[in-house]
Design a protein around this motif. Structure first.
Motif, PDB file in Angstrom:
ATOM      1  N   ASP A 228      59.722  34.824  46.451  1.00 42.84           N
ATOM      2  CA  ASP A 228      58.736  35.715  46.762  1.00 42.84           C
ATOM      3  C   ASP A 228      57.307  35.262  46.266  1.00 42.84           C
ATOM      4  OD1 ASP A 228      60.256  38.048  47.623  1.00 42.84           O
ATOM      5  OD2 ASP A 228      60.933  38.532  45.708  1.00 42.84           O
ATOM      6  N   VAL A 229      56.409  35.289  47.296  1.00 43.87           N
ATOM      7  CA  VAL A 229      54.996  34.872  47.017  1.00 43.87           C
ATOM      8  C   VAL A 229      54.218  36.049  47.017  1.00 43.87           C
ATOM      9  CG1 VAL A 229      53.218  33.318  47.710  1.00 43.87           C
ATOM     10  CG2 VAL A 229      55.588  32.672  48.018  1.00 43.87           C
ATOM     11  N   VAL A 230      53.509  36.417  45.730  1.00 42.80           N
ATOM     12  CA  VAL A 230      52.952  37.519  45.723  1.00 42.80           C
ATOM     13  C   VAL A 230      51.437  37.371  45.578  1.00 42.80           C
ATOM     14  CG1 VAL A 230      52.520  39.741  44.293  1.00 42.80           C
ATOM     15  CG2 VAL A 230      55.038  38.701  44.719  1.00 42.80           C
ATOM     16  N   PHE A 231      50.639  37.742  46.309  1.00 44.62           N
ATOM     17  CA  PHE A 231      49.060  37.559  46.324  1.00 44.62           C
ATOM     18  C   PHE A 231      48.621  38.845  45.423  1.00 44.62           C
ATOM     19  CE2 PHE A 231      50.297  34.508  49.477  1.00 44.62           C
ATOM     20  CZ  PHE A 231      49.669  33.576  49.322  1.00 44.62           C
ATOM     21  N   ALA A 232      47.616  38.665  44.943  1.00 43.75           N
ATOM     22  CA  ALA A 232      46.789  39.872  44.103  1.00 43.75           C
ATOM     23  C   ALA A 232      45.258  39.576  44.426  1.00 43.75           C
ATOM     24  CB  ALA A 232      47.002  39.757  42.610  1.00 43.75           C
ATOM     25  N   VAL A 233      44.756  40.525  45.051  1.00 45.51           N
ATOM     26  CA  VAL A 233      43.369  40.771  45.482  1.00 45.51           C
ATOM     27  C   VAL A 233      42.665  41.726  44.699  1.00 45.51           C
ATOM     28  CG1 VAL A 233      41.670  40.801  47.419  1.00 45.51           C
ATOM     29  CG2 VAL A 233      44.076  39.944  47.748  1.00 45.51           C
ATOM     30  N   TYR A 234      41.598  41.257  43.757  1.00 48.03           N
ATOM     31  CA  TYR A 234      40.709  42.364  43.022  1.00 48.03           C
ATOM     32  C   TYR A 234      39.877  43.107  44.038  1.00 48.03           C
ATOM     33  CZ  TYR A 234      38.377  43.862  39.033  1.00 48.03           C
ATOM     34  OH  TYR A 234      37.714  44.820  37.909  1.00 48.03           O
ATOM     35  N   LEU A 235      39.831  44.357  43.765  1.00 44.29           N
ATOM     36  CA  LEU A 235      39.333  45.351  44.786  1.00 44.29           C
ATOM     37  C   LEU A 235      37.702  45.617  44.586  1.00 44.29           C
ATOM     38  CD1 LEU A 235      42.165  47.925  44.659  1.00 44.29           C
ATOM     39  CD2 LEU A 235      41.545  46.218  46.463  1.00 44.29           C
ATOM     40  N   SER A 236      37.138  44.627  43.901  1.00 44.32           N
ATOM     41  CA  SER A 236      35.613  44.897  43.545  1.00 44.32           C
ATOM     42  C   SER A 236      34.916  43.564  43.741  1.00 44.32           C
ATOM     43  CB  SER A 236      35.255  45.631  42.341  1.00 44.32           C
ATOM     44  OG  SER A 236      33.867  45.734  42.112  1.00 44.32           O
ATOM     45  N   GLY A 237      33.651  43.705  44.421  1.00 40.48           N
ATOM     46  CA  GLY A 237      32.872  42.433  44.388  1.00 40.48           C
ATOM     47  C   GLY A 237      33.138  42.117  45.940  1.00 40.48           C
ATOM     48  N   ARG A 238      31.791  41.330  46.366  1.00 42.84           N
ATOM     49  CA  ARG A 238      31.924  40.608  47.686  1.00 42.84           C
ATOM     50  C   ARG A 238      32.898  39.508  47.975  1.00 42.84           C
ATOM     51  NH1 ARG A 238      25.684  39.356  48.164  1.00 42.84           N
ATOM     52  NH2 ARG A 238      26.251  38.526  45.886  1.00 42.84           N
ATOM     53  N   ARG A 239      32.941  38.724  46.796  1.00 46.26           N
ATOM     54  CA  ARG A 239      34.136  37.287  46.945  1.00 46.26           C
ATOM     55  C   ARG A 239      35.005  37.671  45.750  1.00 46.26           C
ATOM     56  NH1 ARG A 239      32.869  33.135  49.670  1.00 46.26           N
ATOM     57  NH2 ARG A 239      33.755  31.831  48.122  1.00 46.26           N
ATOM     58  N   PRO A 240      36.059  38.698  45.929  1.00 47.58           N
ATOM     59  CA  PRO A 240      36.993  39.000  44.937  1.00 47.58           C
ATOM     60  C   PRO A 240      37.848  37.922  44.655  1.00 47.58           C
ATOM     61  CG  PRO A 240      37.649  39.662  47.100  1.00 47.58           C
ATOM     62  CD  PRO A 240      36.312  39.334  47.314  1.00 47.58           C
ATOM     63  N   ALA A 241      38.376  38.052  43.244  1.00 48.63           N
ATOM     64  CA  ALA A 241      39.140  37.078  42.878  1.00 48.63           C
ATOM     65  C   ALA A 241      40.714  37.308  43.580  1.00 48.63           C
ATOM     66  CB  ALA A 241      39.361  37.388  41.330  1.00 48.63           C
ATOM     67  N   VAL A 242      41.153  36.037  43.745  1.00 57.80           N
ATOM     68  CA  VAL A 242      42.579  35.945  44.392  1.00 57.80           C
ATOM     69  C   VAL A 242      43.499  35.611  43.465  1.00 57.80           C
ATOM     70  CG1 VAL A 242      43.916  35.568  46.415  1.00 57.80           C
ATOM     71  CG2 VAL A 242      41.665  36.466  46.692  1.00 57.80           C
ATOM     72  N   ARG A 243      44.569  35.920  43.121  1.00 54.57           N
ATOM     73  CA  ARG A 243      45.600  35.202  42.419  1.00 54.57           C
ATOM     74  C   ARG A 243      47.021  35.297  43.018  1.00 54.57           C
ATOM     75  NH1 ARG A 243      41.167  33.968  39.891  1.00 54.57           N
ATOM     76  NH2 ARG A 243      40.769  35.137  37.966  1.00 54.57           N
ATOM     77  N   VAL A 244      47.787  34.294  42.818  1.00 55.54           N
ATOM     78  CA  VAL A 244      49.356  34.304  43.337  1.00 55.54           C
ATOM     79  C   VAL A 244      50.298  33.821  42.546  1.00 55.54           C
ATOM     80  CG1 VAL A 244      48.634  31.837  44.252  1.00 55.54           C
ATOM     81  CG2 VAL A 244      50.359  33.137  45.390  1.00 55.54           C
ATOM     82  N   ALA A 245      51.422  34.562  42.454  1.00 55.10           N
ATOM     83  CA  ALA A 245      52.549  34.105  41.845  1.00 55.10           C
ATOM     84  C   ALA A 245      53.780  34.033  42.878  1.00 55.10           C
ATOM     85  CB  ALA A 245      52.938  35.479  40.891  1.00 55.10           C
ATOM     86  N   VAL A 246      54.364  32.860  42.533  1.00 59.09           N
ATOM     87  CA  VAL A 246      55.669  32.519  43.248  1.00 59.09           C
ATOM     88  C   VAL A 246      56.868  32.843  42.065  1.00 59.09           C
ATOM     89  CG1 VAL A 246      56.896  30.707  44.420  1.00 59.09           C
ATOM     90  CG2 VAL A 246      54.603  30.512  44.204  1.00 59.09           C
ATOM     91  N   VAL A 247      57.763  33.810  42.581  1.00 58.10           N
ATOM     92  CA  VAL A 247      58.684  34.598  41.771  1.00 58.10           C
ATOM     93  C   VAL A 247      59.977  33.871  42.270  1.00 58.10           C
ATOM     94  CG1 VAL A 247      59.615  36.455  40.988  1.00 58.10           C
ATOM     95  CG2 VAL A 247      57.167  36.564  41.491  1.00 58.10           C
TER      96      VAL A 247
END
Length: 263
Positions: A228-247
């Motif tokens: 599983d490859v899970v991406f997380a996108v922050y919901l605030s800001g014009r260029r939001p932070a993006v994180r990823v975890a490979v499970v």
């Protein structure tokens, strides 16, 4: 010219002091202290004292810069911002979900390159002021274009400005605001470097699941190895932070691996 950046540095230190004191006094949102640096790097019972200590250091440095020309305050300020840069880099590595806490709860967005760039800029501004012949109060009385340029640079490197605007518009913390449409957030994910670094491994360009938790929207995909490859996108800001975890699949002896990239 040497003293031109003293007003901006002093004001930033005082704002940081006041914001940290307010955050500790009010308690902020539930669990706020556990998501703010440097509190996030210490045990729970030490989180509030850590913020208070940081606020006290900022207040002492600001007072010294404002009232004296003593080199201890000048060099101490440069060292403080240099250390802050190191702490932010550690936060990005160890706790990519945590905010810098530079201005208390307002700085709850994940640490990005702008926040790191701001501390680097402040380090340079503090070093420039080391040999200034006048105390800070005298620099306030003779503003220059150099000072205006420094303020503009710090404003551009401060994600808190966007957060304050959002709070005025919505009058609610991030996790209580209406989220952008899922398609909008997915578009931001696909525009990020994090996505480009993993998309060739995925079996499909469309997520098989998505959900929201607080200020993040998560998208779940599968790669060609069955992980599983899970991406997380922050919901605030014009260029939001993006994180990823490979499970790894359930039952595997391998541990999940994590990567963090700010888009």
């Amino acid at each position: 010219m040497l003293e031109s950046q003293l007003p901006a540095v002093i004001v930033l230190l005082l704002l940081g002091t006041a914001a940290k004191l307010v955050t500790v006094r009010t308690g902020g949102e539930p669990g706020a202290l556990s998501r703010l640096g440097p509190a996030v790097l210490v045990p729970g019972r030490m989180q509030a004292p850590a913020l208070l200590f940081c606020a006290a250091v900022e207040a002492v440095l600001a007072a010294g810069l404002l009232l004296t020309t003593h080199p201890a305050f000048r060099w101490g300020t440069a060292a403080f911002f240099a250390m802050s840069t190191y702490v932010l880099l550690e936060l990005r590595r160890r706790r990519p979900d945590a905010g810098c806490g530079c201005f208390g709860e307002v700085s709850s967005a994940p640490v990005g390159l702008r926040s790191v760039g701001r501390t680097v800029a402040l380090t340079g501004m503090a070093l420039l002021s080391v040999w200034a012949p006048v105390p800070g109060w005298a620099a306030f009385t003779h503003p220059t274009w150099y000072a205006a340029a420094g303020v503009a640079l710090l404003a551009a490197l401060s994600p808190e400005v966007e957060e304050l605007i959002n709070r005025v518009r919505y009058r609610a913390p991030c996790e209580q605001r209406p989220a952008p449409a899922e398609s909008v957030t997915l578009g931001r994910l696909r525009a990020s470097g994090t996505w480009r670094g993993h998309r060739d491994e995925l079996t499909s360009a469309d997520p098989y699941d998505s959900w929201r938790e607080l200020c993040w929207r998560f998208f779940a995909f599968r790669n060609r190895s069955g992980e599983d490859v899970v991406f997380a996108v922050y919901l605030s800001g014009r260029r939001p932070a993006v994180r990823v975890a490979v499970v790894t699949p359930e039952g595997s002896d391998s541990l999940p691996t994590y990567t963090q990239v700010s888009a």
